[in-house]
Design an enzyme around this catalytic site. Structure first.
Site, PDB file in Angstrom:
ATOM      1  N   GLY A 132       0.547  -1.069   0.091  1.00 21.37           N
ATOM      2  CA  GLY A 132       0.200  -0.122   0.037  1.00 21.37           C
ATOM      3  C   GLY A 132       0.554   1.362   0.002  1.00 21.37           C
ATOM      4  N   TYR A 189      -2.874  -0.725 -12.006  1.00 25.20           N
ATOM      5  CA  TYR A 189      -4.071  -0.200 -11.591  1.00 25.20           C
ATOM      6  C   TYR A 189      -5.415   0.409 -12.915  1.00 25.20           C
ATOM      7  CZ  TYR A 189      -2.631  -2.063  -6.921  1.00 25.20           C
ATOM      8  OH  TYR A 189      -2.608  -2.609  -6.215  1.00 25.20           O
ATOM      9  N   PRO A 225       4.560  -4.830  -1.770  1.00 26.08           N
ATOM     10  CA  PRO A 225       4.022  -3.699  -2.761  1.00 26.08           C
ATOM     11  C   PRO A 225       3.943  -4.204  -4.306  1.00 26.08           C
ATOM     12  CG  PRO A 225       6.847  -3.860  -2.857  1.00 26.08           C
ATOM     13  CD  PRO A 225       5.736  -4.689  -1.801  1.00 26.08           C
ATOM     14  N   GLY A 226       2.824  -3.464  -4.612  1.00 26.68           N
ATOM     15  CA  GLY A 226       3.333  -2.805  -6.094  1.00 26.68           C
ATOM     16  C   GLY A 226       2.837  -2.012  -7.172  1.00 26.68           C
ATOM     17  N   ARG A 227       1.790  -1.139  -6.229  1.00 26.91           N
ATOM     18  CA  ARG A 227       1.501   0.478  -7.223  1.00 26.91           C
ATOM     19  C   ARG A 227       3.706   1.196  -6.778  1.00 26.91           C
ATOM     20  NH1 ARG A 227      -2.663   3.490  -6.974  1.00 26.91           N
ATOM     21  NH2 ARG A 227      -3.675   2.106  -4.750  1.00 26.91           N
ATOM     22  N   CYS A 286     -19.646   6.867 -23.008  1.00 30.45           N
ATOM     23  CA  CYS A 286     -20.985   7.547 -22.781  1.00 30.45           C
ATOM     24  C   CYS A 286     -21.256   8.006 -21.653  1.00 30.45           C
ATOM     25  CB  CYS A 286     -21.898   6.935 -23.974  1.00 30.45           C
ATOM     26  SG  CYS A 286     -21.537   6.656 -25.446  1.00 30.45           S
ATOM     27  N   GLU A 287     -21.122   8.381 -21.123  1.00 34.97           N
ATOM     28  CA  GLU A 287     -20.459   8.863 -19.225  1.00 34.97           C
ATOM     29  C   GLU A 287     -20.386   9.744 -19.083  1.00 34.97           C
ATOM     30  OE1 GLU A 287     -21.524   6.167 -17.035  1.00 34.97           O
ATOM     31  OE2 GLU A 287     -21.938   4.692 -18.220  1.00 34.97           O
TER      32      GLU A 287
END
Length: 495
Positions: free
Chosen positions: A270, A420, A313-315, A390-391
């Protein structure tokens, strides 16, 4: 220039809208004298012309460097307190066979959270003994596959999983190493959807239940309990939350020692990164030192040895090393009330959007953008980079300053999209997922092929890709089943 009153408080108008904020953009990205941008030796304009946009671009060298850095930081910090550390790369951030090989070659282990992620890592040739398997709802099939493959550690997330993992291990004649995931009650300073250790959420078990559940694990001959696991959240800038969570876990860890060995403690991941110039995450070395000091002090107070401490850890490893390239399609100015006076925001629409970066829509995440096909000396204006879906919530960058002459066909890059983005991508509005290209030392290569519309239609059983006579296999698919034939006969259909 003065700040636009429509801009958020954290965003200031830049002196130079061509400059790249240090710590936000990849370290090997720079603008040349002619205004073009080079990333790890690769000209981005030329890359976009060859590969198309949208396009994820990842610096292999920086991913490897960050993996080695985080491992060195935690290893060094825990060696100082008489123990050691293990680092798992959190595959959910972004996983492919190439990524798995890169981080493994940098001596990291890998954390997977599904049968699909397990399949990718095994296809990369990674030793399954170096894997951890997570998930709050692992299917029996996934558990069986993990045990059969020889996954090093399975993280038990609920009481029901004790029996399930034990049964799979027994069936394969193995003793499976397991951890127990715990909710420490520490609330990370992050978005509610990213905070994962408070009580009212789906992950882990309560601290009050740990000793009973560990006794149940130890009562299974096919399981080996190796320690507790906790993950307090994501995109966390400081170490205080990790330190508090570690202190609470170590108190329980100490009591568990009375019933047998507890060699490890996994404090999760994190660790945050900078998405904008306003973000100021602590350096990983500072985080590692503080966490190690707290763990050592708590263990000393309880007169127990410092366990092996693991992190995930990844991010931190992959996020800052990636960018996404887009081509501008349209621009549109809107006039709004800004503190009692008219103010303008320029909408810049690009050829991707929430299908290749869902985080702004999911979490309200902020990003940074720059023109990378050219430089401009035109005064910057406040822009909102929008996608093509279309949002109304399809926003890529909610607020940024870009040169006021940004126009259709400009090449735009968004920073810190290595984590991500591809892993959360979708085919919303039937947009094919972009390719992922690795760059290093002036060379680029595709590591994940981009999808085509034919790829999407190939999954649609009713699709007709041509007017040719259907193949024998297709005729088999189209042929009515016995119930349909009976219905037709009943209705007098003699075809």
């Amino acid at each position: 220039m003065a700040d636009n009153p429509l801009a958020p408080a954290w965003l200031s108008a830049p002196d130079d809208a061509n400059a790249f904020a240090q710590g936000v953009w990849p370290k090997n990205l720079h603008r040349t004298d002619d205004g073009s941008v080079v990333f790890a030796g690769v000209n981005l304009t030329q890359l976009a012309a060859r590969r198309g946009t949208p396009l994820y671009v990842l610096d292999e060298g920086e991913v490897r460097e960050r993996a080695a850095r985080v491992r060195a930081a935690f290893t060094s910090a825990f060696e100082r307190v008489g123990s050691t550390a293990e680092v798992y790369y959190a595959g959910k951030a972004f996983l492919s066979t190439e990524i798995a090989r890169w981080v493994t070659e940098e001596q990291l282990r890998i954390d997977v959270a599904s049968g699909g992620e397990l399949a990718v890592v095994l296809a990369a040739g990674v030793d399954p003994a170096r894997l951890g398997f997570h998930g709050n709802n692992k299917s029996r099939d996934e558990i069986d596959r993990a045990v059969d493959a020889g996954v090093g550690t399975i993280v038990i997330d609920s009481e029901q999983e004790i029996e399930r993992v034990a049964a799979a291990a027994s069936a394969h004649g193995r003793v499976q190493r397991v951890r127990l995931r715990v909710r420490s009650g520490v609330h990370a300073h992050t978005h509610d959807f990213l905070a994962t250790a408070h009580e009212d959420q789906k992950f882990g078990v309560a601290l009050a239940d740990v000793e009973r559940l560990v006794a149940g694990i130890r009562g299974q001959k096919s399981l080996e309990f190796v320690g507790l696991h906790c993950h307090i959240g994501s995109q966390i800038f400081g170490s205080d939350g990790f330190a508090e969570s570690a202190a609470r876990l170590i108190a329980v860890h100490a009591r568990l020692l009375a019933g047998g060995a507890v060699p490890e403690l996994n404090l999760g991941g994190g660790f945050g990164i900078a998405y904008t110039a306003a973000d100021e995450p602590d350096e990983i070395e500072k985080l590692a030192q503080h966490i190690a000091q707290v763990v050592a002090a708590e263990c000393e107070n309880l007169d127990i040895p410092v366990p092996v401490v693991a992190f995930e850890p990844g991010r931190y490893i992959v996020g800052p090393a990636g960018i996404t390239l887009y081509t501008v399609g349209t621009t549109k100015s809107v006039v709004l009330d800004g503190d009692g006076a008219p103010a303008q925001r320029l909408y810049v629409s690009v050829d991707g959007g929430m299908s290749d970066n869902a985080r702004p829509a999911l979490y309200g995440a902020d990003y940074s953008a720059r023109l990378v096909g050219r430089a401009s000396d035109v005064e910057p204006v406040l822009v909102r980079v929008a996608g093509k879906h279309c949002e109304s919530g399809d926003i890529v960058v909610d607020a940024e300053y870009l040169p006021g002459d940004v126009a259709p066909s400009d090449l735009l890059a968004v920073a810190a999209t290595g984590a991500y983005c591809w892993s959360l991508s979708s085919n919303y509005n039937y947009l094919p997922r972009p390719a992922v290209v690795a760059v290093r030392d002036g060379h680029d290569r595709v590591i994940v092929r981009g999808e085509t519309e034919d790829d999407l239609l190939a999954r649609d059983v009713g699709a007709r890709l041509s007017t040719a006579v259907p193949s024998e296999a297709q005729r088999d698919v189209d042929a009515p089943g016995p119930l349909a034939r009976a219905d037709r006969a009943a209705q007098g259909d003699q075809k």
